[in-house]
Design an enzyme around this catalytic site. Structure first.
Site, mmCIF file in Angstrom:
data_model
loop_
_atom_site.group_PDB
_atom_site.id
_atom_site.type_symbol
_atom_site.label_atom_id
_atom_site.label_comp_id
_atom_site.label_asym_id
_atom_site.label_seq_id
_atom_site.Cartn_x
_atom_site.Cartn_y
_atom_site.Cartn_z
ATOM 1 C CE LYS A 173 -0.343 -0.306 5.047
ATOM 2 N NZ LYS A 173 -1.180 -0.759 6.172
ATOM 3 N NE ARG A 179 -6.581 0.128 10.705
ATOM 4 C CZ ARG A 179 -5.331 -0.040 10.281
ATOM 5 N NH1 ARG A 179 -4.447 0.933 10.387
ATOM 6 N NH2 ARG A 179 -4.943 -1.191 9.761
ATOM 7 C CE1 TYR A 195 12.529 30.983 6.705
ATOM 8 C CE2 TYR A 195 12.843 28.634 6.345
ATOM 9 C CZ TYR A 195 12.549 29.895 5.855
ATOM 10 O OH TYR A 195 12.279 30.059 4.528
ATOM 11 C CG MET A 236 9.859 23.108 1.171
ATOM 12 S SD MET A 236 8.846 24.171 0.117
ATOM 13 C CE MET A 236 7.751 24.902 1.295
HETATM 14 C C1 LIG Z 1 -0.440 -1.849 6.760
HETATM 15 C C2 LIG Z 1 -1.033 -3.123 7.133
HETATM 16 C C3 LIG Z 1 -0.238 -4.284 7.237
HETATM 17 C C4 LIG Z 1 1.265 -4.250 7.159
HETATM 18 O O1 LIG Z 1 1.752 -3.830 8.411
HETATM 19 P P1 LIG Z 1 3.317 -3.662 8.681
HETATM 20 O O2 LIG Z 1 3.372 -3.263 10.107
HETATM 21 O O3 LIG Z 1 3.790 -2.606 7.763
HETATM 22 O O4 LIG Z 1 3.949 -4.976 8.406
HETATM 23 C C5 LIG Z 1 -0.883 -5.504 7.466
HETATM 24 N N1 LIG Z 1 -2.227 -5.551 7.594
HETATM 25 C C6 LIG Z 1 -3.013 -4.466 7.541
HETATM 26 C C7 LIG Z 1 -4.487 -4.605 7.718
HETATM 27 C C8 LIG Z 1 -2.447 -3.216 7.321
HETATM 28 O O5 LIG Z 1 -3.232 -2.131 7.272
#
Ligand SMILES: *Cc1c(COP(=O)(O)O)cnc(C)c1O
Length: 375
Positions: free
Chosen positions: A38, A141, A263, A311
């Site tokens: 992802k 979640r 800054y 930046m």
């Molecule tokens: C992002 C995610 C993972 C991967 O988790 P990592 O800690 O990056 O290995 C696995 N399952 C779900 C549902 C996730 O959202």
């Protein structure tokens, strides 16, 4: 001047990703090891990463969004193995079901509403459709609640037309090996599995793989550890580093004692000092919270970040560095094997996931390895 010297380079070691996947596969065996890709494979380039992992033998991929799955599928469909799958962790939003189906995506169904929309599509096409089903065991979640599971059990026909690829859940605190939530979620998941006796099970993210074989089930789904993130708090990191960043020196200046740098002058020179301005900043994911805390390295020597990260630039105190090395274009190590994403995350008071996914689009990206085909 050819103008080919990049301001900052991001090197992504695909062989290290494969080595990490193979290491996780061995720990999880006989469970199969998938890969979470992802957010563009945590910012490292999903197409490159997935192509390398397909060569290594990985067949289960996970993205968060339907759009991510569509992009991955479009990029790789001509070389996509028939036995490989892309799961969409969020499931389809209303109206996206047909897009999932036409792009070969397998949704993770997280609610009775998503289940109903997917069964409706199955009925419309008069065929069974694959999907994973996620249950919430304490993350609060995504996934079916215990009450949802009761409603499913009361009317099993709600699942008509669905072939369940896996029953899934997700751990809230897997990187804390001693956190009692891990065992509690495991127990709740095992209880939920009794209601889906036919389905394969998939629970562990990266850190979950290190909690022992009771957490492995049939398929594991690591993301972060593939990319070099340390899986367990307080323990040595068994993963190989994947990311290296180098950034160029733009100019140097000498500042007098008491002179402020950057800054709001959050740092003033305690003695006459030499300051180098380096071409990486928070737009490149070098977080502002690293100001006055992190270090870069030049020829193996640490140089502290002084003043606020801007930046596009960061300023470092190079008073101790041989001036011969301080030429415009000299390359500083921002992330290397000594100071990796995990160390930088500590200094910037965040986690290594955020370091990776913040890396911006201005780097010259260079991929190494990933070519070898495994039997
Ligand atoms: C992002 C995610 C993972 C991967 O988790 P990592 O800690 O990056 O290995 C696995 N399952 C779900 C549902 C996730 O959202």
């Amino acid at each position: 001047m050819g103008g080919t010297q990049p301001a900052a380079r991001l090197l992504i070691d695909l062989d290290a990703i494969i080595a990490n996947w193979r290491h996780l596969s061995e720990i999880a065996s006989p469970a199969r090891c998938g890969a979470v890709v992802k957010a563009d494979a945590y910012g490292l380039g999903a197409t490159h990463v997935v192509r390398a992992l397909l060569r290594a033998g990985c067949r289960e991929f996970f993205v968060a969004l339907v759009d991510e799955g569509v992009q991955l599928w479009e990029a790789l469909k001509s070389e996509w193995p028939a036995n490989a799958r892309i799961h969409v962790l969020h499931g389809p939003l209303p109206g996206a079901e047909a897009t999932c189906l036409s792009h070969g995506l397998t949704p993770v169904l997280n609610s009775l509403d998503q289940i109903e929309r997917w069964t409706r599509l199955a009925a419309y096409h008069q065929r069974r459709l694959s999907a994973a089903i996620q249950v919430d065991t304490g993350m609060a979640r995504l996934g079916l609640s215990p009450a949802d599971l009761d409603r499913l059990q009361a009317r099993p026909s709600r699942l008509d037309g669905i072939t369940t690829t896996f029953l899934m859940t997700h751990l809230a605190s897997a990187e804390e090996a001693d956190n009692p939530m891990n065992v509690l979620q495991l127990e709740r998941f095992n209880a939920a599995r009794k209601r889906f006796s036919q389905a394969l099970a998939c629970l562990a993210n990266s850190s979950g793989i290190f909690l022992g074989s009771a957490f492995h089930f049939d398929v594991v789904r690591p993301g972060a550890a593939l990319y070099g993130v340390a899986p367990t708090v307080g323990q040595a990191n068994p993963m190989r580093p994947v990311v290296r960043i180098k950034a160029s020196l733009i100019q140097c200046r000498d500042v007098a004692r008491g002179e402020g740098v950057g800054y709001n002058h959050t740092w003033s020179a305690p003695c006459p000092s030499r300051i180098a301005t380096v071409s990486v900043g928070y737009a490149d994911g070098y977080l502002r919270s690293a100001s006055n805390r992190a270090k870069l390295r030049l020829n193996g020597e640490d140089v502290p970040v002084v003043g606020r990260v801007s930046m596009d630039t960061v300023t470092v105190d190079v008073s101790a560095i041989n001036p011969e090395y301080l030429v415009p274009g000299a390359l500083f190590d921002v992330i290397d094997d000594v100071q990796d994403i995990n160390a930088l995350a500590l200094q910037a008071e965040t986690n290594a996931y955020e370091i990776l996914t913040s890396l911006g689009s201005r780097y010259r990206r260079e991929y190494v390895g990933g070519q070898k085909i495994y039997p």
